[in-house]
Design a protein around this motif. Structure first.
Motif, PDB file in Angstrom:
ATOM      1  N   GLN A 177       0.832  -1.199   0.000  1.00 25.89           N
ATOM      2  CA  GLN A 177       0.000   0.000   0.000  1.00 25.89           C
ATOM      3  C   GLN A 177       0.874   1.260   0.000  1.00 25.89           C
ATOM      4  OE1 GLN A 177      -2.226   0.989   3.596  1.00 25.89           O
ATOM      5  NE2 GLN A 177      -4.040   1.282   2.303  1.00 25.89           N
ATOM      6  N   ALA A 178       1.881   1.290   0.872  1.00 19.83           N
ATOM      7  CA  ALA A 178       2.738   2.477   0.967  1.00 19.83           C
ATOM      8  C   ALA A 178       3.443   2.750  -0.364  1.00 19.83           C
ATOM      9  CB  ALA A 178       3.754   2.289   2.093  1.00 19.83           C
ATOM     10  N   TYR A 179       4.034   1.722  -0.953  1.00 20.83           N
ATOM     11  CA  TYR A 179       4.739   1.904  -2.218  1.00 20.83           C
ATOM     12  C   TYR A 179       3.765   2.351  -3.314  1.00 20.83           C
ATOM     13  CZ  TYR A 179       7.889   1.106  -6.143  1.00 20.83           C
ATOM     14  OH  TYR A 179       8.657   1.267  -7.268  1.00 20.83           O
ATOM     15  N   CYS A 180       2.606   1.704  -3.369  1.00 20.84           N
ATOM     16  CA  CYS A 180       1.636   2.023  -4.421  1.00 20.84           C
ATOM     17  C   CYS A 180       1.105   3.452  -4.295  1.00 20.84           C
ATOM     18  CB  CYS A 180       0.495   1.019  -4.414  1.00 20.84           C
ATOM     19  SG  CYS A 180       0.949  -0.579  -5.124  1.00 20.84           S
ATOM     20  N   VAL A 181       0.900   3.932  -3.080  1.00 24.58           N
ATOM     21  CA  VAL A 181       0.476   5.323  -2.893  1.00 24.58           C
ATOM     22  C   VAL A 181       1.509   6.255  -3.503  1.00 24.58           C
ATOM     23  CG1 VAL A 181       0.176   7.153  -1.168  1.00 24.58           C
ATOM     24  CG2 VAL A 181      -0.989   4.970  -0.864  1.00 24.58           C
ATOM     25  N   LEU A 182       2.769   6.067  -3.150  1.00 26.78           N
ATOM     26  CA  LEU A 182       3.821   6.947  -3.660  1.00 26.78           C
ATOM     27  C   LEU A 182       4.008   6.799  -5.168  1.00 26.78           C
ATOM     28  CD1 LEU A 182       6.393   6.539  -0.768  1.00 26.78           C
ATOM     29  CD2 LEU A 182       4.846   8.469  -1.192  1.00 26.78           C
ATOM     30  N   TRP A 183       4.027   5.546  -5.658  1.00 30.09           N
ATOM     31  CA  TRP A 183       4.219   5.315  -7.095  1.00 30.09           C
ATOM     32  C   TRP A 183       3.084   5.936  -7.905  1.00 30.09           C
ATOM     33  CZ3 TRP A 183       1.318   2.255 -10.585  1.00 30.09           C
ATOM     34  CH2 TRP A 183       1.906   2.132 -11.851  1.00 30.09           C
ATOM     35  N   SER A 184       1.844   5.801  -7.431  1.00 33.87           N
ATOM     36  CA  SER A 184       0.694   6.304  -8.197  1.00 33.87           C
ATOM     37  C   SER A 184       0.640   7.829  -8.234  1.00 33.87           C
ATOM     38  CB  SER A 184      -0.614   5.739  -7.636  1.00 33.87           C
ATOM     39  OG  SER A 184      -0.908   6.285  -6.367  1.00 33.87           O
ATOM     40  N   ARG A 185       1.362   8.479  -7.336  1.00 33.32           N
ATOM     41  CA  ARG A 185       1.409   9.950  -7.312  1.00 33.32           C
ATOM     42  C   ARG A 185       2.528  10.523  -8.164  1.00 33.32           C
ATOM     43  NH1 ARG A 185       0.617  10.923  -0.834  1.00 33.32           N
ATOM     44  NH2 ARG A 185      -1.581  10.346  -0.771  1.00 33.32           N
ATOM     45  N   GLU A 186       3.493   9.687  -8.555  1.00 36.70           N
ATOM     46  CA  GLU A 186       4.636  10.171  -9.351  1.00 36.70           C
ATOM     47  C   GLU A 186       4.157  10.752 -10.676  1.00 36.70           C
ATOM     48  OE1 GLU A 186       7.249   6.918 -10.114  1.00 36.70           O
ATOM     49  OE2 GLU A 186       8.241   7.086  -8.174  1.00 36.70           O
ATOM     50  N   GLN A 187       4.787  11.821 -11.079  1.00 30.46           N
ATOM     51  CA  GLN A 187       4.528  12.405 -12.404  1.00 30.46           C
ATOM     52  C   GLN A 187       5.568  11.869 -13.364  1.00 30.46           C
ATOM     53  OE1 GLN A 187       1.828  14.449 -12.857  1.00 30.46           O
ATOM     54  NE2 GLN A 187       1.393  13.973 -10.712  1.00 30.46           N
ATOM     55  N   LYS A 188       5.196  11.758 -14.625  1.00 28.24           N
ATOM     56  CA  LYS A 188       6.151  11.295 -15.642  1.00 28.24           C
ATOM     57  C   LYS A 188       7.217  12.296 -15.892  1.00 28.24           C
ATOM     58  CE  LYS A 188       4.170   7.685 -18.270  1.00 28.24           C
ATOM     59  NZ  LYS A 188       4.093   7.131 -19.562  1.00 28.24           N
TER      60      LYS A 188
END
Length: 188
Positions: A177-188
């Motif tokens: 969950q923690a990784y996915c929250v951060l990854w899903s917020r990353e901009q290209k």
């Protein structure tokens, strides 16, 4: 806290339950319950030491637009939980070999590139001394059903938008969950 002793309470097929006796800073005795994959812990050095038990895989597709998650029925929770693909490291295997094998067994995919192998970490420090190695990289191929009838695992690729939606309604393992929250917020 000062370690005093460790006592085996129950030997299961896969895990062992121990009581660890400590003395607090104020001199009070404290017993802490824990589980381990190591059935032979008899002292503080063995409690702290030991081999890495499992590998966890954080994998993206080759374009790095999707992340691979497993949806697995977990007996301990009685429900489906999202997690990264993972599995035990067999005797004689290193983390990379275990990752290749576990990924193939659980998803049918091929580990195509390892970007990084993270330093060992703990699965659940509140009740276990199980250690993991995290492998970050890419995978490819066609997802196939798990080849184990002992586990119910469904693997899927998810985009950032799909992850953001899933995070609002589905149960995850904490690190996933923690990784996915951060990854899903990353901009290209």
């Amino acid at each position: 806290m000062k370690f005093k002793s460790i006592n085996k309470i129950h030997q299961g097929k896969f895990i062992t339950r121990y009581n660890i006796d400590y003395e607090t800073v104020s001199g009070k005795n404290k017993t802490y319950e824990m589980i381990s994959r190591n059935p032979k812990i008899t002292n503080e050095d063995e409690l702290k030491g030991g081999r890495v038990d499992a590998v966890v895989m954080i994998l993206h597709d080759e374009k790095r637009e999707q992340i691979l998650l497993s949806r697995e029925f977990r007996m301990a929770t009685g429900e489906w939980v999202y997690n990264f693909p993972a599995g035990l490291i067999d005797s004689g295997e290193d983390a990379a070999s275990a990752a290749e094998r576990e990924l193939r067994e659980e998803t049918g995919l091929k580990l195509t590139h390892i970007d990084e192998i993270w330093f060992e970490c703990y699965s659940a420090v509140g009740f276990s001394n199980e250690k993991n190695i995290v492998i970050e990289g890419t995978a490819s191929g066609e997802i196939k059903p798990s080849d184990s009838e002992m586990e119910e695992i469904e693997a899927y690729w998810y985009t950032k938008a799909e992850i953001r939606a899933l995070l609002k309604v589905a149960r995850f393992a904490a690190r996933t969950q923690a990784y996915c929250v951060l990854w899903s917020r990353e901009q290209k």
